[in-house]
Design an enzyme around this catalytic site. Structure first.
Site, PDB file in Angstrom:
ATOM      1  N   ARG A 115       4.192  -3.841  37.337  1.00 58.48           N
ATOM      2  CA  ARG A 115       4.347  -5.716  37.343  1.00 58.48           C
ATOM      3  C   ARG A 115       4.851  -6.275  38.918  1.00 58.48           C
ATOM      4  O   ARG A 115       4.099  -6.608  38.772  1.00 58.48           O
ATOM      5  CB  ARG A 115       3.898  -6.548  36.389  1.00 58.48           C
ATOM      6  CG  ARG A 115       2.495  -6.233  35.616  1.00 58.48           C
ATOM      7  CD  ARG A 115       3.294  -6.409  34.039  1.00 58.48           C
ATOM      8  NE  ARG A 115       1.623  -6.432  33.105  1.00 58.48           N
ATOM      9  CZ  ARG A 115       2.307  -6.663  32.003  1.00 58.48           C
ATOM     10  NH1 ARG A 115       2.778  -6.574  31.457  1.00 58.48           N
ATOM     11  NH2 ARG A 115       0.713  -6.221  30.547  1.00 58.48           N
ATOM     12  N   THR A 120       5.318  -8.665  31.051  1.00 57.18           N
ATOM     13  CA  THR A 120       4.128  -9.012  31.065  1.00 57.18           C
ATOM     14  C   THR A 120       4.638 -10.492  32.146  1.00 57.18           C
ATOM     15  O   THR A 120       3.581 -10.683  32.741  1.00 57.18           O
ATOM     16  CB  THR A 120       3.832  -9.981  30.053  1.00 57.18           C
ATOM     17  OG1 THR A 120       3.689  -9.517  28.419  1.00 57.18           O
ATOM     18  CG2 THR A 120       2.659 -10.369  29.411  1.00 57.18           C
ATOM     19  N   PHE A 124      -3.261 -20.134  25.908  1.00 54.69           N
ATOM     20  CA  PHE A 124      -3.175 -19.287  26.822  1.00 54.69           C
ATOM     21  C   PHE A 124      -4.357 -19.276  26.342  1.00 54.69           C
ATOM     22  O   PHE A 124      -5.145 -18.475  28.138  1.00 54.69           O
ATOM     23  CB  PHE A 124      -3.197 -18.599  28.262  1.00 54.69           C
ATOM     24  CG  PHE A 124      -2.050 -17.315  26.266  1.00 54.69           C
ATOM     25  CD1 PHE A 124      -2.782 -15.952  26.056  1.00 54.69           C
ATOM     26  CD2 PHE A 124      -0.847 -17.613  25.687  1.00 54.69           C
ATOM     27  CE1 PHE A 124      -2.656 -15.458  25.516  1.00 54.69           C
ATOM     28  CE2 PHE A 124      -0.491 -16.661  25.278  1.00 54.69           C
ATOM     29  CZ  PHE A 124      -1.430 -15.226  25.142  1.00 54.69           C
ATOM     30  N   ARG A 161       4.539   0.378  28.872  1.00 56.55           N
ATOM     31  CA  ARG A 161       5.263  -0.711  29.017  1.00 56.55           C
ATOM     32  C   ARG A 161       6.332  -0.677  29.809  1.00 56.55           C
ATOM     33  O   ARG A 161       6.449  -1.260  30.172  1.00 56.55           O
ATOM     34  CB  ARG A 161       5.620  -1.202  27.114  1.00 56.55           C
ATOM     35  CG  ARG A 161       4.155  -1.187  26.828  1.00 56.55           C
ATOM     36  CD  ARG A 161       4.350  -1.594  25.057  1.00 56.55           C
ATOM     37  NE  ARG A 161       4.471  -3.168  24.930  1.00 56.55           N
ATOM     38  CZ  ARG A 161       3.647  -4.290  24.922  1.00 56.55           C
ATOM     39  NH1 ARG A 161       2.114  -3.142  25.509  1.00 56.55           N
ATOM     40  NH2 ARG A 161       3.372  -5.705  25.133  1.00 56.55           N
ATOM     41  N   ASN A 173      -1.683 -10.310  35.994  1.00 54.11           N
ATOM     42  CA  ASN A 173      -0.508  -9.590  35.529  1.00 54.11           C
ATOM     43  C   ASN A 173      -0.913  -8.406  35.955  1.00 54.11           C
ATOM     44  O   ASN A 173      -0.211  -7.421  35.243  1.00 54.11           O
ATOM     45  CB  ASN A 173       0.637  -9.747  34.840  1.00 54.11           C
ATOM     46  CG  ASN A 173      -0.679  -9.651  33.782  1.00 54.11           C
ATOM     47  OD1 ASN A 173      -1.619  -9.011  33.065  1.00 54.11           O
ATOM     48  ND2 ASN A 173       0.312  -9.578  32.241  1.00 54.11           N
ATOM     49  N   HIS A 179      -3.231  -4.607  31.636  1.00 49.02           N
ATOM     50  CA  HIS A 179      -3.560  -4.351  30.256  1.00 49.02           C
ATOM     51  C   HIS A 179      -2.549  -3.056  29.250  1.00 49.02           C
ATOM     52  O   HIS A 179      -3.407  -2.050  30.098  1.00 49.02           O
ATOM     53  CB  HIS A 179      -4.672  -5.024  29.632  1.00 49.02           C
ATOM     54  CG  HIS A 179      -3.939  -4.844  28.644  1.00 49.02           C
ATOM     55  ND1 HIS A 179      -3.386  -5.839  27.139  1.00 49.02           N
ATOM     56  CD2 HIS A 179      -4.603  -4.048  26.561  1.00 49.02           C
ATOM     57  CE1 HIS A 179      -3.834  -5.603  25.862  1.00 49.02           C
ATOM     58  NE2 HIS A 179      -4.495  -4.031  25.997  1.00 49.02           N
TER      59      HIS A 179
HETATM   60  P1  CMP Z   1      -2.065  -8.845  28.090  1.00 50.37           P
HETATM   61  O1  CMP Z   1      -0.744  -7.576  28.136  1.00 50.37           O
HETATM   62  O2  CMP Z   1      -2.958  -8.379  28.921  1.00 50.37           O
HETATM   63  O3  CMP Z   1      -2.160  -9.329  26.621  1.00 50.37           O
HETATM   64  C1  CMP Z   1      -1.913 -10.950  26.784  1.00 50.37           C
HETATM   65  C2  CMP Z   1      -2.237 -11.149  28.400  1.00 50.37           C
HETATM   66  O4  CMP Z   1      -2.249 -12.793  27.661  1.00 50.37           O
HETATM   67  C3  CMP Z   1      -1.186 -10.876  28.811  1.00 50.37           C
HETATM   68  O5  CMP Z   1      -1.510  -9.652  29.100  1.00 50.37           O
HETATM   69  C4  CMP Z   1      -1.036 -12.243  29.931  1.00 50.37           C
HETATM   70  O6  CMP Z   1      -2.313 -11.654  30.894  1.00 50.37           O
HETATM   71  C5  CMP Z   1      -1.776 -13.466  29.319  1.00 50.37           C
HETATM   72  N1  CMP Z   1      -0.586 -14.327  29.250  1.00 50.37           N
HETATM   73  C6  CMP Z   1      -1.136 -16.112  29.490  1.00 50.37           C
HETATM   74  N2  CMP Z   1       0.271 -16.497  28.743  1.00 50.37           N
HETATM   75  C7  CMP Z   1       1.099 -16.146  28.236  1.00 50.37           C
HETATM   76  C8  CMP Z   1       1.565 -15.550  27.635  1.00 50.37           C
HETATM   77  N3  CMP Z   1       2.777 -17.608  27.116  1.00 50.37           N
HETATM   78  N4  CMP Z   1       2.395 -15.226  26.988  1.00 50.37           N
HETATM   79  C9  CMP Z   1       2.012 -13.671  26.782  1.00 50.37           C
HETATM   80  N5  CMP Z   1       1.137 -13.269  27.279  1.00 50.37           N
HETATM   81  C10 CMP Z   1       0.488 -14.392  27.788  1.00 50.37           C
END
Ligand code: CMP
Length: 131
Positions: free
Chosen positions: A96, A85, A51, A79, A106, A109
């Site tokens: 979220r 996530t 990703f 969190r 989402n 972060h």
């Molecule tokens: P964030 O907490 O910003 O950290 C990494 C980001 O990758 C996560 O939020 C998501 O927005 C994005 N992401 C996309 N696909 C995935 C996945 N399969 N697992 C985890 N994060 C993902």
């Protein structure tokens, strides 16, 4: 960080309100944007993941809000406040659940450890920009 989707959808105020009402103190705050290079650097830990390319493209697609927050037990409590996530799995009432649309878009972060919070804080802010 408030991500490009939440900024574009006008949720900066509502998200900061939820954060401060949950007991987090703002130590630094800015509206800015990430080039693809800077987004890639910020998320370098994910560079082997499938990703990564889409994540970097999305995170450099529009303005973001960066913040440093302080609270006892901040990492875990933040969190809980933001939820899973994947927003479809985020608990009702979490940021979220309320404001996010997809796993990339989402809304927010949060740092996953005190050590990474230090690194990510320094990524966005100089000492002069922190209270
Ligand atoms: P964030 O907490 O910003 O950290 C990494 C980001 O990758 C996560 O939020 C998501 O927005 C994005 N992401 C996309 N696909 C995935 C996945 N399969 N697992 C985890 N994060 C993902």
């Amino acid at each position: 960080m408030i991500k490009p989707d939440a900024v574009a959808n006008g949720h900066i105020g509502a998200i900061l309100d939820k954060i401060t009402k949950s007991g987090f103190k703002l130590v630094a705050l800015k509206l800015t944007s990430l080039s693809a290079e800077k987004a890639g650097e910020f998320y370098a830990v994910h560079q082997e993941r499938g990703f990564y390319k889409d994540l970097v493209a999305f995170m450099s697609s529009g303005p973001i809000v960066a913040a440093i927050l302080e609270k006892e037990n901040a990492i875990e409590d933040f969190r809980k406040l933001i939820g899973a996530t994947d927003p479809s799995k985020a608990e009702p009432g979490t940021i979220r659940n309320l404001f996010a649309k997809s796993i990339d878009a989402n809304a927010v972060h949060g740092s996953d450890s005190d050590e990474n919070a230090e690194i990510e804080g320094r990524f966005f802010f100089s000492a002069f920009e922190r209270v």
